[in-house]
Design a protein around this motif. Structure first.
Motif, short mmCIF file in Angstrom:
data_model
loop_
_atom_site.label_atom_id
_atom_site.label_comp_id
_atom_site.label_asym_id
_atom_site.label_seq_id
_atom_site.Cartn_x
_atom_site.Cartn_y
_atom_site.Cartn_z
N LEU A 278 9.60 1.75 3.58
CA LEU A 278 10.19 0.74 2.69
C LEU A 278 10.40 -0.57 3.44
N LYS A 279 10.80 -0.50 4.71
CA LYS A 279 10.98 -1.72 5.50
C LYS A 279 9.66 -2.46 5.69
N SER A 280 8.57 -1.71 5.67
CA SER A 280 7.26 -2.32 5.85
C SER A 280 6.71 -2.93 4.57
N GLY A 281 7.49 -2.82 3.48
CA GLY A 281 7.03 -3.35 2.21
C GLY A 281 6.00 -2.46 1.55
N CYS A 282 5.92 -1.21 1.99
CA CYS A 282 4.96 -0.27 1.41
C CYS A 282 5.66 0.69 0.44
N ILE A 283 4.88 1.54 -0.19
CA ILE A 283 5.38 2.49 -1.19
C ILE A 283 5.33 3.89 -0.60
N ALA A 284 6.45 4.60 -0.64
CA ALA A 284 6.53 5.94 -0.05
C ALA A 284 6.14 6.99 -1.08
N HIS A 285 5.06 7.68 -0.81
CA HIS A 285 4.67 8.84 -1.62
C HIS A 285 5.26 10.07 -0.93
N ILE A 286 6.23 10.70 -1.58
CA ILE A 286 6.98 11.79 -0.95
C ILE A 286 6.42 13.13 -1.41
N ILE A 287 5.92 13.90 -0.44
CA ILE A 287 5.27 15.19 -0.73
C ILE A 287 6.21 16.33 -0.35
N PRO A 288 6.46 17.27 -1.25
CA PRO A 288 7.31 18.41 -0.89
C PRO A 288 6.62 19.29 0.15
N PRO A 289 7.32 19.75 1.16
CA PRO A 289 6.68 20.53 2.24
C PRO A 289 6.09 21.85 1.79
N GLY A 290 6.59 22.41 0.70
CA GLY A 290 6.07 23.68 0.22
C GLY A 290 4.91 23.55 -0.75
N ASN B 8 0.82 -1.20 0.00
CA ASN B 8 0.00 0.00 0.00
C ASN B 8 0.87 1.26 0.00
N VAL B 9 0.23 2.37 -0.34
CA VAL B 9 0.92 3.66 -0.38
C VAL B 9 0.81 4.36 0.96
N ILE B 10 1.94 4.89 1.43
CA ILE B 10 1.97 5.73 2.63
C ILE B 10 2.65 7.05 2.24
N SER B 11 2.01 8.16 2.55
CA SER B 11 2.57 9.47 2.19
C SER B 11 3.43 10.02 3.32
N ILE B 12 4.42 10.83 2.93
CA ILE B 12 5.24 11.56 3.90
C ILE B 12 5.13 13.04 3.57
N LEU B 13 4.78 13.85 4.56
CA LEU B 13 4.80 15.31 4.43
C LEU B 13 5.59 15.86 5.60
N SER B 14 6.83 16.24 5.34
CA SER B 14 7.71 16.70 6.41
C SER B 14 8.83 17.55 5.82
N GLU B 15 9.28 18.51 6.59
CA GLU B 15 10.50 19.22 6.21
C GLU B 15 11.69 18.30 6.42
N ASN B 16 12.84 18.70 5.91
CA ASN B 16 14.05 17.92 6.17
C ASN B 16 14.24 17.75 7.67
N SER B 17 14.40 16.52 8.11
CA SER B 17 14.56 16.24 9.53
C SER B 17 14.85 14.76 9.71
#
Length: 487
Positions: free
Chosen positions: A72-84, A52-61
């Motif tokens: 990725l370790k969970s076998g899921c797909i990372a949807h990476i959202i730019p913070p701006g 399944n897809v899991i999104s990330i919304l975070s500044e660099n940290s």
């Protein structure tokens, strides 16, 4: 190695107590980072099935890094959202990816709620709680072919979801390590957005070698970034051309005082020759590299400026395992020094986009049709001209905006410039220039300088002054944003 998260696993095994990341006053060793990542991965696996897809919304940290590797370790797909990201584009991306969970900082909670699309599985984790946790119970690694979804920046069209596989990313990562000769003792200053392939790609390469990444929220406080790099005896610096221009304009002495620097890396966006040479002179013992790539085909070429001072306008030669063809409008190979569209093939190139059959038409027999125009010279160096969509046509005379931009950037009083074509009832289009001055200068002076070096039809009919040129995280000009000023 078949999965990205194995990078962290392997380095935690080899370099257990070595600093993986340094962020503000926080240092996390590889072992600590792995344990916290595994803890978050366990929480994910309790709620979400693999694939399944899991999104990330975070500044660099550190939270962003832990979230990414735990997905990725969970076998899921990372949807990476730019913070701006704008509210509109955030809503569109959530609609398209349909994530089962969103990992974010509480500072983005209101923004996420405004989409009206948040599911019950929405998960906001306070970063400090994760950092305090030492729970390393772990269910075990899982694997899914697709690693992540990153939407293109949309310089000329609607953003497309780029569907990256573990193999795509690992191939590009290997090429970064090879071409720059990254070492385990390297300490890299990385203020690039980790939500973009440039910044995240650098992090992958650092972790692959068991080196250390100095990460920052953004490049707003360059003075503090450079001081931190000097204090930590940084050996590498990565940044877009605009960042290098800002440093050369205001922080040259501080930058050059970091004597431990042995490599610098920028990306595709054209850079002033004099600025390149100035950086080489500031760091005579360091290697200064650039590369060409897209989110769909990261790090396709590399160029070492130091050894190719007669090729400073080039983006180098293909990286190992990368094939590049230049084809005309009929799909036939062009001759040396003849401009055509760039096609790329290799294990780093995506197979297809995320639920976008129209965009998939640009990938055929594993060849990616980039939309970029360029040519190979007789020595095999690739030169970029422009985007196919960016050609300016004045009464049948076609030219690339970069040609005019380079002439304007040669003016000492100009920090940055961008040129677009706007509609003209008589000639079809006319060129207009947007400039960012670093000293007092008039439109007449700029146009007079252009008239000395350019054909008449290439001279901008209008000069508009801006505080900054709108660009993507990778430094590419958002020409559609500039064109919208004339809609």
């Amino acid at each position: 190695m078949k999965s990205i998260h194995e990078i962290l696993d392997n380095s935690a095994s080899k370099f257990t107590h070595k600093s993986a990341i340094i962020f503000d006053d926080l240092r996390l060793s590889y072992d600590e980072l792995l344990n916290k990542t595994q803890f978050l991965s366990n929480l994910i696996q309790e709620k979400i099935s693999s694939g399944n897809v899991i999104s990330i919304l975070s500044e660099n940290s550190p939270f962003f890094i832990m979230s990414y590797f735990s997905i990725l370790k969970s076998g899921c797909i990372a949807h990476i959202i730019p913070p701006g990201i704008s509210d509109f584009n955030l809503k569109e991306q959530i609609k398209e990816t349909n994530p089962e969970m969103i990992l974010s900082n509480t500072s983005f909670e209101k923004k996420l709620n405004r989409t009206g699309l948040i599911k019950k599985t929405f998960f906001v984790e306070n970063e400090s709680k994760l950092l305090e946790s030492n729970n390393n119970d772990f269910y075990g690694n899982k694997f899914h072919e697709v690693s992540s979804i990153i939407f293109t920046s949309g310089t000329t069209s609607k953003p497309k979801g780029v569907k990256l596989t573990h193999k795509n990313v690992l191939t590009a990562t290997s090429n970064i390590v090879k071409m720059i000769s990254l070492q385990p003792n390297d300490i890299e200053i990385n203020s690039l957005s980790l939500s973009h392939s440039f910044g995240l790609g650098c992090l992958h390469a650092i972790f692959l070698q068991g080196a250390t990444s100095l990460i920052f929220k953004n490049t707003i406080n360059l003075n503090e970034i450079l001081k931190k790099g000097k204090h930590e005896n940084a050996t590498g610096f990565v940044g877009v051309p605009t960042t290098f221009y800002q440093i050369l304009s205001s922080f040259t002495e501080l930058f050059s005082s970091t004597s431990s620097i042995r490599y610098l890396l920028t990306n595709t966006s054209p850079m002033k020759k004099e600025s390149i040479l100035q950086i080489i002179n500031l760091f005579p013992k360091a290697n200064f590299y650039t590369y060409y790539g897209l989110t769909e085909a990261s790090r396709s070429t590399f160029l070492l400026f130091n050894k190719n001072k007669n090729k400073l306008e080039s983006v180098g030669k293909p990286a190992p395992g990368v094939e590049i063809n230049i084809l005309d409008d009929d799909g036939k190979p062009v001759s040396t020094n003849q401009t055509g569209e760039i096609f790329i093939k290799g294990d780093h190139v995506i197979k297809n986009y995320w639920n976008n059959s129209k965009a998939d038409e640009s990938i055929e027999n594993r060849w990616l049709k980039t939309g970029d125009l360029g040519y190979f010279d007789s020595d095999g160096f690739l030169f970029l001209k422009s985007r196919k969509d960016d050609l300016i046509n004045v009464g049948g005379e076609k030219f690339h905006p970069e040609e005019v931009e380079l002439v304007i950037k040669e003016i000492p009083e100009i920090l940055d410039a961008a040129v677009i074509g706007i509609p003209n009832d008589l000639f079809g289009q006319s060129p207009v220039a947007f400039v960012v001055p670093n000293n007092e200068i008039t439109s007449t002076q700029i146009i007079n300088n252009c008239s000395k070096k350019l054909e008449r039809y290439k001279i901008p009919i209008k000069i508009l002054f801006l505080d900054e040129i709108p660009k993507t995280d990778s430094g590419k000009i958002k020409r559609n944003t500039l064109r919208s000023k004339f809609d």
